[in-house]
Design a protein around this motif. Structure first.
Motif, PDB file in Angstrom:
ATOM      1  N   THR A  76       0.817  -1.223   0.000  1.00 37.06           N
ATOM      2  CA  THR A  76       0.000   0.000   0.000  1.00 37.06           C
ATOM      3  C   THR A  76       0.846   1.266   0.000  1.00 37.06           C
ATOM      4  OG1 THR A  76      -0.151   0.007   2.424  1.00 37.06           O
ATOM      5  CG2 THR A  76      -1.906  -1.130   1.216  1.00 37.06           C
ATOM      6  N   THR A  77       2.119   1.161   0.393  1.00 35.87           N
ATOM      7  CA  THR A  77       2.945   2.363   0.542  1.00 35.87           C
ATOM      8  C   THR A  77       4.206   2.363  -0.321  1.00 35.87           C
ATOM      9  OG1 THR A  77       4.075   1.378   2.448  1.00 35.87           O
ATOM     10  CG2 THR A  77       2.136   2.730   2.900  1.00 35.87           C
ATOM     11  N   MET A 101      -4.833   5.501   2.474  1.00 34.27           N
ATOM     12  CA  MET A 101      -5.094   5.544   3.913  1.00 34.27           C
ATOM     13  C   MET A 101      -6.010   4.394   4.333  1.00 34.27           C
ATOM     14  SD  MET A 101      -5.458   9.500   5.188  1.00 34.27           S
ATOM     15  CE  MET A 101      -6.750   9.934   4.039  1.00 34.27           C
ATOM     16  N   TYR A 102      -7.030   4.132   3.517  1.00 39.68           N
ATOM     17  CA  TYR A 102      -7.987   3.081   3.862  1.00 39.68           C
ATOM     18  C   TYR A 102      -7.336   1.706   3.882  1.00 39.68           C
ATOM     19  CZ  TYR A 102     -11.822  -0.223   3.500  1.00 39.68           C
ATOM     20  OH  TYR A 102     -12.654  -1.293   3.722  1.00 39.68           O
ATOM     21  N   PHE A 103      -6.662   1.349   2.798  1.00 38.02           N
ATOM     22  CA  PHE A 103      -6.075   0.005   2.728  1.00 38.02           C
ATOM     23  C   PHE A 103      -4.897  -0.154   3.689  1.00 38.02           C
ATOM     24  CE2 PHE A 103      -8.363  -0.077  -1.344  1.00 38.02           C
ATOM     25  CZ  PHE A 103      -9.000  -1.309  -1.212  1.00 38.02           C
ATOM     26  N   PHE A 104      -4.181   0.929   3.949  1.00 36.50           N
ATOM     27  CA  PHE A 104      -3.120   0.880   4.950  1.00 36.50           C
ATOM     28  C   PHE A 104      -3.708   0.522   6.317  1.00 36.50           C
ATOM     29  CE2 PHE A 104      -0.645   2.996   8.278  1.00 36.50           C
ATOM     30  CZ  PHE A 104       0.615   2.459   8.056  1.00 36.50           C
ATOM     31  N   THR A 105      -4.853   1.133   6.649  1.00 34.58           N
ATOM     32  CA  THR A 105      -5.520   0.850   7.920  1.00 34.58           C
ATOM     33  C   THR A 105      -6.088  -0.561   7.945  1.00 34.58           C
ATOM     34  OG1 THR A 105      -6.128   3.189   8.080  1.00 34.58           O
ATOM     35  CG2 THR A 105      -7.269   1.671   9.554  1.00 34.58           C
ATOM     36  N   VAL A 106      -6.673  -0.993   6.818  1.00 32.11           N
ATOM     37  CA  VAL A 106      -7.255  -2.342   6.738  1.00 32.11           C
ATOM     38  C   VAL A 106      -6.219  -3.403   7.078  1.00 32.11           C
ATOM     39  CG1 VAL A 106      -8.151  -4.112   5.173  1.00 32.11           C
ATOM     40  CG2 VAL A 106      -9.122  -1.822   5.134  1.00 32.11           C
ATOM     41  N   GLY A 155     -13.674  -1.782  10.201  1.00 28.60           N
ATOM     42  CA  GLY A 155     -13.034  -0.912  11.187  1.00 28.60           C
ATOM     43  C   GLY A 155     -12.246   0.221  10.566  1.00 28.60           C
ATOM     44  N   ALA A 156     -11.809   0.039   9.319  1.00 26.47           N
ATOM     45  CA  ALA A 156     -11.047   1.088   8.641  1.00 26.47           C
ATOM     46  C   ALA A 156     -11.950   2.143   8.005  1.00 26.47           C
ATOM     47  CB  ALA A 156     -10.146   0.464   7.572  1.00 26.47           C
TER      48      ALA A 156
END
Length: 312
Positions: A76-77, A101-106, A155-156
């Motif tokens: 993701t990054t 941001m979303y997939f990093f949090t997921v 949750g993300a």
């Protein structure tokens, strides 16, 4: 407030780790190497588990999911950063930033929950060995994995959805190599109170309960192991938890470093360095920890690697 300084579709720029061309070339080679090691290392873990019937157990099922999550988490990054260095472009679209941001949090949440599930698996294996196959049946394992994925995906959402309500200046320069939510919130031109509340609530819940579950599992494990009379029995019991405990320590240690650096120091580069450990180094180290400390995994990897030349 100056309306001309705001826009509905702002331009985000990731400043990265350095603007020095010479350092950037070094960073490109370093992060490309780390990324490739992470991807191929975790992929080898997955292939070894899938190809070896002896590893078709709950512990290795969870480990294969953790390896897949680590690949996605790093992906993701790092690829975006490498692309930016190669093309000399710091631009990331608004939609791209929110998506990152979303997939990093997921996948960050998924790593956290999978480590908790793995701790529960070790708790059952050591504290209730006679009932292990009954308690950790395939149906329960599938339900635990499904629950971990659902909680991570849902949750993300609050953090990402509340970020959509923010307004930004026409040009937003993020002093980071990816769109990390706390850094993005600092640059918003609108009120971020709701976003910060959501961030603290999600971080608190998703951080406290999994960690509490891990600590409870290991408190029960330690109590059970101390009841074992022989030194060899104690060592064997603890050795089954060594790899998982090492990964847990590395994961939470680097996560703690990220948040403590953002609270106790105003130097943004300290937080960036902590994020590098959290997003790149930890996923890369997990395959080494499990392959070096686990005889079954060593055997499966040797079998997998030795079978490649013979099949060609």
């Amino acid at each position: 407030m100056e309306p001309e300084n705001h826009t509905g579709i702002p331009e985000f720029y990731l400043l990265g780790l350095s603007e020095n061309p010479e350092i950037q070339s070094v960073l490109f080679g370093l992060f490309l190497s780390l990324y490739l090691v992470t991807v191929f290392g975790n992929l080898l873990i997955i292939l070894a588990i899938v190809s070896d019937p002896k590893l078709h157990t709950p512990m290795y099922l969870f480990l294969s999911n953790l390896s897949f999550s680590d690949i996605c988490f790093t992906s993701t990054t790092v690829p975006k950063m490498l692309l930016g260095i190669q093309t000399q472009s710091k631009l990331i679209t608004y939609a791209g930033c929110i998506t990152q941001m979303y997939f990093f949090t997921v996948f960050g949440l998924l790593d956290n929950l999978l480590l908790t599930v793995m701790a529960y698996d070790r708790f059952v294996a050591i504290c209730h060995p006679l009932h292990y196959t009954v308690l950790m049946n395939p149906k329960l394992c599938s339900q635990l994995l499904l629950l971990a994925w659902l909680i991570s995906i849902l949750g993300a959402l609050p953090e990402s959805l509340t970020a959509l309500r923010l307004s930004f200046c026409a040009v937003v320069e993020i002093p980071h190599y990816f769109c990390e939510l706390p850094e993005v919130l600092k640059l918003a031109c609108s009120d971020t109170f709701i976003n910060n509340v959501v961030l603290y609530i999600v971080t608190g819940i998703m951080g406290f309960f999994p960690l509490a579950g891990i600590l409870f599992s290991y408190s029960q494990i330690v109590t059970s192991v101390l009841r074992i009379s022989t030194v060899g029995g104690k060592y064997k019991a603890f050795s089954t938890c060594g790899s998982h405990l090492s990964v847990v320590s590395l994961f939470y240690g680097t996560c703690l470093g990220v948040y403590l650096s953002s609270i106790w120091t105003q130097a943004s580069w300290a937080g960036v360095f902590a994020s590098v450990l959290y997003t790149v180094v930890t996923p890369m180290m997990n395959p080494f920890i499990y392959s070096l400390r686990n005889r079954d995994m060593k055997r499966a990897l040797n079998t997998l690697l030795c079978s490649v030349p013979s099949s060609s």
